[in-house]
Design a protein around this motif. Sequence first.
Motif, mmCIF file in Angstrom:
data_model
loop_
_atom_site.group_PDB
_atom_site.id
_atom_site.type_symbol
_atom_site.label_atom_id
_atom_site.label_comp_id
_atom_site.label_asym_id
_atom_site.label_seq_id
_atom_site.Cartn_x
_atom_site.Cartn_y
_atom_site.Cartn_z
ATOM 1 N N UNK A 145 1.334 -11.210 -14.255
ATOM 2 C CA UNK A 145 1.087 -9.824 -13.878
ATOM 3 C C UNK A 145 -0.284 -9.706 -13.214
ATOM 4 N N UNK A 146 -0.294 -9.146 -12.022
ATOM 5 C CA UNK A 146 -1.533 -8.962 -11.275
ATOM 6 C C UNK A 146 -2.379 -7.898 -11.972
ATOM 7 N N UNK A 147 -3.583 -8.244 -12.428
ATOM 8 C CA UNK A 147 -4.402 -7.274 -13.176
ATOM 9 C C UNK A 147 -4.869 -6.089 -12.335
ATOM 10 N N UNK A 148 -4.677 -6.169 -11.021
ATOM 11 C CA UNK A 148 -5.060 -5.038 -10.167
ATOM 12 C C UNK A 148 -4.114 -3.856 -10.327
ATOM 13 N N UNK A 149 -2.966 -4.080 -10.977
ATOM 14 C CA UNK A 149 -1.966 -3.029 -11.146
ATOM 15 C C UNK A 149 -1.642 -2.851 -12.625
ATOM 16 N N UNK A 150 -1.185 -1.666 -12.979
ATOM 17 C CA UNK A 150 -0.709 -1.426 -14.339
ATOM 18 C C UNK A 150 0.553 -2.248 -14.594
ATOM 19 N N UNK A 151 0.681 -2.770 -15.811
ATOM 20 C CA UNK A 151 1.893 -3.467 -16.232
ATOM 21 C C UNK A 151 2.763 -2.492 -17.024
ATOM 22 N N UNK A 152 4.039 -2.384 -16.661
ATOM 23 C CA UNK A 152 4.972 -1.493 -17.334
ATOM 24 C C UNK A 152 5.883 -2.298 -18.254
ATOM 25 N N UNK A 158 7.753 -1.765 -10.246
ATOM 26 C CA UNK A 158 6.332 -1.968 -9.997
ATOM 27 C C UNK A 158 6.101 -3.312 -9.299
ATOM 28 N N UNK A 159 6.756 -4.352 -9.763
ATOM 29 C CA UNK A 159 6.635 -5.687 -9.164
ATOM 30 C C UNK A 159 7.160 -5.701 -7.730
ATOM 31 N N UNK A 160 8.319 -5.103 -7.492
ATOM 32 C CA UNK A 160 8.887 -5.073 -6.139
ATOM 33 C C UNK A 160 7.972 -4.300 -5.196
ATOM 34 N N UNK A 161 7.411 -3.177 -5.671
ATOM 35 C CA UNK A 161 6.487 -2.404 -4.843
ATOM 36 C C UNK A 161 5.262 -3.232 -4.463
ATOM 37 N N UNK A 162 4.736 -3.988 -5.406
ATOM 38 C CA UNK A 162 3.594 -4.853 -5.112
ATOM 39 C C UNK A 162 3.952 -5.880 -4.035
ATOM 40 N N UNK A 163 5.151 -6.452 -4.133
ATOM 41 C CA UNK A 163 5.593 -7.428 -3.131
ATOM 42 C C UNK A 163 5.680 -6.787 -1.744
ATOM 43 N N UNK A 164 6.259 -5.588 -1.681
ATOM 44 C CA UNK A 164 6.389 -4.884 -0.402
ATOM 45 C C UNK A 164 5.021 -4.584 0.194
ATOM 46 N N UNK A 165 4.087 -4.149 -0.653
ATOM 47 C CA UNK A 165 2.737 -3.851 -0.169
ATOM 48 C C UNK A 165 2.038 -5.122 0.302
ATOM 49 N N UNK A 166 2.247 -6.241 -0.394
ATOM 50 C CA UNK A 166 1.655 -7.511 0.031
ATOM 51 C C UNK A 166 2.187 -7.919 1.403
ATOM 52 N N UNK A 181 5.109 6.894 -1.248
ATOM 53 C CA UNK A 181 5.164 5.642 -2.020
ATOM 54 C C UNK A 181 3.745 5.088 -2.078
ATOM 55 N N UNK A 182 3.157 5.070 -3.272
ATOM 56 C CA UNK A 182 1.744 4.695 -3.364
ATOM 57 C C UNK A 182 1.341 4.307 -4.786
ATOM 58 N N UNK A 183 0.233 3.570 -4.869
ATOM 59 C CA UNK A 183 -0.435 3.219 -6.128
ATOM 60 C C UNK A 183 -1.926 3.264 -5.843
ATOM 61 N N UNK A 184 -2.645 4.103 -6.592
ATOM 62 C CA UNK A 184 -4.072 4.269 -6.325
ATOM 63 C C UNK A 184 -4.774 4.818 -7.563
ATOM 64 N N UNK A 191 8.244 6.733 -6.891
ATOM 65 C CA UNK A 191 8.947 5.714 -6.113
ATOM 66 C C UNK A 191 8.318 4.335 -6.262
ATOM 67 N N UNK A 192 7.053 4.269 -6.656
ATOM 68 C CA UNK A 192 6.393 2.983 -6.844
ATOM 69 C C UNK A 192 6.922 2.265 -8.094
ATOM 70 N N UNK A 193 7.220 3.009 -9.149
ATOM 71 C CA UNK A 193 7.465 2.384 -10.454
ATOM 72 C C UNK A 193 8.818 2.698 -11.087
ATOM 73 N N UNK A 194 9.580 3.647 -10.535
ATOM 74 C CA UNK A 194 10.860 4.047 -11.135
ATOM 75 C C UNK A 194 11.997 3.554 -10.232
ATOM 76 N N UNK A 195 12.916 2.779 -10.817
ATOM 77 C CA UNK A 195 13.955 2.109 -10.026
ATOM 78 C C UNK A 195 14.764 3.085 -9.171
#
Length: 288
Positions: A145-152, A158-166, A181-184, A191-195
């Motif tokens: 889990x990337x510590x830059x993001x919250x772990x659910x 959340x993981x898929x959103x991180x991949x898309x942003x990368x 669609x955002x995380x900040x 949309x970032x964290x809910x399927x």
Amino acid sequence: MKKQLKAKLEERSEQFVQKRKIDDEKIIKKQKSLRKRKAEIVKVMATGRIISREQMDDQDLIYYNVHLKYFIHQGGHFYLEEEVEMRKASYFKGAIFEDVEVPVIYPEATEDRIIKKEHSKDHRASFYYDRLNAVRYAERWWNSYNPAYKKFDVDCTNYISQCLHAGGAPMRGYPNRSKGWWHQNRNWSYSWAVANSLKSHLQTSTAGLKAREVKDPMQLKLGDVICYDFQGDGRFDHNTIVTGKDAAGMPLVNAHTYNSRMRYWAYEDSSAYTPNIKYKMFTIIDDA
């Protein structure tokens, strides 16, 4: 106790490759799925890690993770599929009397919203979706889990959103959780964290992260997204990202919650699978 657990893991590994009659539903599902694909497991390796232990009178409950590695042969090609199971072993007077997979409970997301089609003026500069970077990120963090993001607790979206942003997909909509669609700032859009919300966003977004629905999984490319409605009730529970193709050209995917890499896209071997399952498949659209 640890010796018994090790023996159980070795037995479980052998069952995946043996063709004798077995009772474990997950193993039966996986073997059936492989036969349909004209593939076979050549070897399985399993390692366990104890997460927690509870004691009640003469009974011990052990919660542990099993990291399974399947060496698969299909059509002259070999590839490695991996997954992590969460399991519970019950001991009574030092002997195992139950060892079961702990099912994922996909929550009824009360914060989810139906996202109406947006006619947004919040257009961003054109972006190029770097599919290779998205896949690299998916491979780097599939089992951590990337510590830059919250772990659910249910971390798949959340993981898929991180991949898309990368991969370069731009965020928009902050600070409105129902928009974009955002995380900040340790906050995020639905949309970032809910399927179900990510599925709705991919269906409707006209700016920033956009996608086109396809019907044939063979149309999906690396870095594309598959959404799963296990019960077929219209609420999507799970998301994965395409990270490879099998010998037949069908997608292999990575996912979180029950962490997996290079898993066959249809999830027919999952404990969450039902005959009512529905899929939505999206290819990401960029401005290249």
